[in-house]
Enzyme design. Structure first.
Site, PDB file in Angstrom:
ATOM      1  CB  VAL A   6      -2.811   3.799  -5.026  1.00  9.92           C
ATOM      2  CG1 VAL A   6      -2.153   5.123  -5.364  1.00  9.92           C
ATOM      3  CG2 VAL A   6      -3.134   3.746  -3.546  1.00  9.92           C
ATOM      4  CB  CYS A  29      -2.413   1.596   4.468  1.00  9.21           C
ATOM      5  SG  CYS A  29      -2.568   1.764   2.682  1.00  9.21           S
ATOM      6  CE1 TYR A  70     -17.965   5.253  16.115  1.00  5.52           C
ATOM      7  CE2 TYR A  70     -16.362   6.278  14.656  1.00  5.52           C
ATOM      8  CZ  TYR A  70     -17.628   6.246  15.219  1.00  5.52           C
ATOM      9  OH  TYR A  70     -18.542   7.211  14.895  1.00  5.52           O
ATOM     10  N   GLY A 128     -12.666  -1.667  18.461  1.00  5.60           N
ATOM     11  CA  GLY A 128     -13.062  -2.764  17.579  1.00  5.60           C
ATOM     12  C   GLY A 128     -12.146  -3.964  17.731  1.00  5.60           C
ATOM     13  CE  LYS A 168       1.903  -1.143   2.241  1.00  8.98           C
ATOM     14  NZ  LYS A 168       2.393   0.218   2.341  1.00  8.98           N
ATOM     15  CG  LEU A 210      -6.528   6.618  -2.477  1.00 13.91           C
ATOM     16  CD1 LEU A 210      -7.025   5.256  -2.064  1.00 13.91           C
ATOM     17  CD2 LEU A 210      -6.569   6.732  -3.993  1.00 13.91           C
ATOM     18  CD  GLU A 220      -7.927  -0.570  -0.110  1.00 12.43           C
ATOM     19  OE1 GLU A 220      -8.656  -1.488   0.290  1.00 12.43           O
ATOM     20  OE2 GLU A 220      -6.690  -0.686  -0.241  1.00 12.43           O
TER      21      GLU A 220
HETATM   22  N1  LIG Z   1      -4.607   0.847  -0.869  1.00  8.22           N
HETATM   23  C1  LIG Z   1      -4.690   2.013  -0.257  1.00  8.22           C
HETATM   24  O1  LIG Z   1      -5.688   2.372   0.342  1.00  8.22           O
HETATM   25  C2  LIG Z   1      -3.493   2.947  -0.294  1.00  8.22           C
HETATM   26  C3  LIG Z   1      -3.660   4.284   0.103  1.00  8.22           C
HETATM   27  C4  LIG Z   1      -2.569   5.135   0.054  1.00  8.22           C
HETATM   28  C5  LIG Z   1      -1.338   4.654  -0.344  1.00  8.22           C
HETATM   29  N2  LIG Z   1      -1.188   3.345  -0.704  1.00  8.22           N
HETATM   30  C6  LIG Z   1       0.124   2.889  -1.169  1.00  8.22           C
HETATM   31  O2  LIG Z   1       0.100   2.848  -2.584  1.00  8.22           O
HETATM   32  C7  LIG Z   1       0.890   1.759  -3.059  1.00  8.22           C
HETATM   33  C8  LIG Z   1       0.048   0.841  -3.921  1.00  8.22           C
HETATM   34  O3  LIG Z   1      -0.965   0.294  -3.117  1.00  8.22           O
HETATM   35  P1  LIG Z   1      -2.205  -0.517  -3.744  1.00  8.22           P
HETATM   36  O4  LIG Z   1      -3.102  -0.842  -2.603  1.00  8.22           O
HETATM   37  O5  LIG Z   1      -2.728   0.240  -4.901  1.00  8.22           O
HETATM   38  O6  LIG Z   1      -1.445  -1.828  -4.243  1.00  8.22           O
HETATM   39  P2  LIG Z   1      -2.033  -3.031  -5.122  1.00  8.22           P
HETATM   40  O7  LIG Z   1      -1.350  -4.242  -4.631  1.00  8.22           O
HETATM   41  O8  LIG Z   1      -3.514  -2.962  -5.167  1.00  8.22           O
HETATM   42  O9  LIG Z   1      -1.513  -2.704  -6.601  1.00  8.22           O
HETATM   43  C9  LIG Z   1      -0.177  -2.712  -6.958  1.00  8.22           C
HETATM   44  C10 LIG Z   1      -0.097  -3.043  -8.447  1.00  8.22           C
HETATM   45  O10 LIG Z   1       1.244  -2.856  -8.903  1.00  8.22           O
HETATM   46  C11 LIG Z   1       1.504  -3.807  -9.923  1.00  8.22           C
HETATM   47  N3  LIG Z   1       2.944  -3.892 -10.172  1.00  8.22           N
HETATM   48  C12 LIG Z   1       3.910  -4.514  -9.464  1.00  8.22           C
HETATM   49  N4  LIG Z   1       5.099  -4.349 -10.042  1.00  8.22           N
HETATM   50  C13 LIG Z   1       4.916  -3.586 -11.146  1.00  8.22           C
HETATM   51  C14 LIG Z   1       5.768  -3.072 -12.148  1.00  8.22           C
HETATM   52  N5  LIG Z   1       7.078  -3.297 -12.138  1.00  8.22           N
HETATM   53  N6  LIG Z   1       5.221  -2.339 -13.146  1.00  8.22           N
HETATM   54  C15 LIG Z   1       3.898  -2.093 -13.178  1.00  8.22           C
HETATM   55  N7  LIG Z   1       3.034  -2.552 -12.240  1.00  8.22           N
HETATM   56  C16 LIG Z   1       3.539  -3.297 -11.253  1.00  8.22           C
HETATM   57  C17 LIG Z   1       0.860  -5.051  -9.369  1.00  8.22           C
HETATM   58  O11 LIG Z   1       0.663  -6.015 -10.375  1.00  8.22           O
HETATM   59  C18 LIG Z   1      -0.437  -4.489  -8.794  1.00  8.22           C
HETATM   60  O12 LIG Z   1      -1.475  -4.503  -9.745  1.00  8.22           O
HETATM   61  C19 LIG Z   1       1.473   1.099  -1.827  1.00  8.22           C
HETATM   62  O13 LIG Z   1       2.733   1.648  -1.563  1.00  8.22           O
HETATM   63  C20 LIG Z   1       0.505   1.500  -0.743  1.00  8.22           C
HETATM   64  O14 LIG Z   1       1.097   1.517   0.546  1.00  8.22           O
HETATM   65  C21 LIG Z   1      -2.246   2.486  -0.691  1.00  8.22           C
END
Ligand SMILES: NC(=O)c1ccc[n+]([C@@H]2O[C@H](COP(=O)([O-])OP(=O)(O)OC[C@H]3O[C@@H](n4cnc5c(N)ncnc54)[C@H](O)[C@@H]3O)[C@@H](O)[C@H]2O)c1
Length: 440
Positions: A11, A266, A257, A259, A269, A156, A158
């Site tokens: 994100v 997401c 679908y 599966g 959790k 968004l 992935e």
């Molecule tokens: N992945 C998705 O498709 C998606 C979509 C919508 C929302 N989200 C939400 O967005 C959030 C992030 O998800 P993600 O998939 O990008 O996570 P991710 O695990 O890919 O990335 C999280 C990043 O945060 C960093 N981090 C941790 N502590 C930190 C700090 N104190 N300072 C700076 N960086 C720090 C980690 O090192 C890591 O690189 C989550 O809450 C998730 O639920 C994710």
């Protein structure tokens, strides 16, 4: 505008890059030195289609930079986006330690007005906690600096993250301060040109909107999986049923679908965290519990079919597995059905020859080198000498394979299809024993 993003994951990196692409000056801060080094050396730590050239161009244009220096991050952006992970705590509720750690850092280094934007998916009430954390840290420094905390959940997907960010269905801004809402409106204006996509609301409603969206989508999947299991036992074909119900515009064809279960960082959790939130306020969220339970059970379905076919004798067998990521077009294996399946196979003494177009490195990171897992370079290498083929993720390249080659390379012509991507009649004509989800 000047923007700082904490968290350079799926994100944060996409948000930062897309905001830079439209002309903003963006600093991405992460505590993971390895990630920041990779990004500074022109490498992208995740697989996301289209991301790499955008990162490179914006870096070269001087609009996008990466650092572990929190103080520099706080100093840089009027907007301070929190996009760190919110993984499940031991009891399934969202673990806010990373979010609150960022809030604390902001409080430690802030010297002028800042807009703190919660982009991570966080339970209702988190903006209040972030606010309290920053205020407390400022008080320790004997500072009284104005700031706002806003909820701006991210929707968004992935695998299509760039497109989703550039052309969002909606941009939810939860703020209790109209002036801050206007500043965010201005930041998002480049993504809001062809129609009004910005939905403004109060902070708590915005926080809940994200969970509601994911819970609804997960419910659709679990509902179809439940129906698939019923169809299978009744001799009905869930794919026919899917077409039959999708024709009703109130139901629609999207996201129905059947599966082998949903995974990813997401849905599992977030459904769990919402259910735990409900529990904390003494509400027994029966539907959410059922969605989660149904999905956990669905992740076992392929294994049960395999065990039945081989009459429980899996010890010493080898299985070709196509697709490790939780869905196509990503290397993300968090909560992936492939993991549940492989772990069950290994527990029963079987070996796995796996192929995935992008998740190979991630599988290596998770499982390391083990004798019972071979990560293959292509799909046919995985089937070579295996007792059966199992399709777990519906990557495009698996959709129309050369079945004669597959048949020749397997020791027995058996396919377990966890995504219903093949036509049962075609496969039977080709001489395969074919198992899928919810079809006779
Ligand atoms: N992945 C998705 O498709 C998606 C979509 C919508 C929302 N989200 C939400 O967005 C959030 C992030 O998800 P993600 O998939 O990008 O996570 P991710 O695990 O890919 O990335 C999280 C990043 O945060 C960093 N981090 C941790 N502590 C930190 C700090 N104190 N300072 C700076 N960086 C720090 C980690 O090192 C890591 O690189 C989550 O809450 C998730 O639920 C994710």
């Amino acid at each position: 505008m000047k923007v700082t993003i904490y968290g350079s994951g799926y994100v944060g990196l996409v948000t930062g890059t897309c905001l830079a692409e439209v002309g903003n000056e963006v600093v991405c801060v992460d505590i993971d030195q390895r990630k920041i080094d990779m990004l500074n050396n022109g490498r992208i730590p995740i697989y996301e289609p289209g991301l790499e050239p955008l990162v490179t161009n914006n870096k070269e244009a001087g609009r996008l930079s990466f650092t572990t220096d929190v103080a520099a991050g706080v100093d840089h952006g009027l907007f301070q986006f929190i996009a760190v992970g919110t993984p499940p705590d031991e009891d399934g509720s969202a673990d806010l330690q990373y979010v609150l750690a960022v809030a604390k850092s902001i409080g430690e280094h802030m010297n002028e007005y800042r807009i703190v934007v919660d982009k991570s998916t966080v339970p209702v009430g988190t903006a209040d906690k972030v606010h309290a954390q920053i205020k407390e840290t400022l008080a320790q420094r004997r500072k009284n600096i104005e700031f706002d905390v806003v909820s701006n959940p991210e929707f968004l997907k992935e695998g299509a993250a760039i497109d989703d960010f550039m052309k969002p269905d909606r941009i939810v801004i939860g703020s209790n301060n109209p002036r801050t809402t206007e500043l965010l409106r201005a930041l998002y204006a480049p993504f809001n040109r062809n129609r009004e996509r910005i939905v403004t609301m109060d902070v708590r409603s915005a926080e809940l909107t994200k969970y509601a969206a994911n819970a609804m989508l997960a419910t659709k999947i679990s509902f179809m999986n439940e129906l698939a299991n019923i169809a299978e036992r009744l001799g009905a074909d869930i794919e026919q049923v899917r077409i039959g119900i999708g024709a009703d515009p109130r139901i629609g064809y999207h996201f129905i679908y059947p599966g082998c279960g949903y995974g990813g960082s997401c849905f599992p959790k977030d459904v769990q965290a919402l259910e735990r939130t409900a529990r904390e306020i003494d509400y027994d969220a029966k539907l959410l519990q059922a969605v989660e339970h149904t999905n956990n059970r669905q992740k076992q379905v392929l294994f049960e079919k395999i065990q039945r076919h081989f009459q429980g004798e899996l010890n010493g067998r080898t299985f070709a597995l196509w697709g490790l990521s939780f869905k196509p077009n990503t290397d993300d294996m968090r909560e992936a059905p492939s993991r549940v399946l492989m772990e069950a196979l290994w527990e029963h003494g079987a070996r796995v020859r796996a192929y995935d177009p992008e998740a190979r490195e991630e599988a290596r990171r998770i499982y390391g080198h083990r004798d019972d897992l071979q990560l293959c370079d292509n799909a046919l290498e995985a089937t070579d000498g295996a007792d059966a083929l199992i399709v777990v993720t519906e990557w495009k390249e698996f959709r129309s394979p050369n079945f004669d080659n597959i048949k020749a390379s397997l020791t027995q012509p058996v396919i377990f299809d966890g995504r219903n991507i093949y036509d049962p009649n075609t496969l039977r004509t080709c001489g395969f024993t074919y198992y899928s989800i919810g079809r006779p």
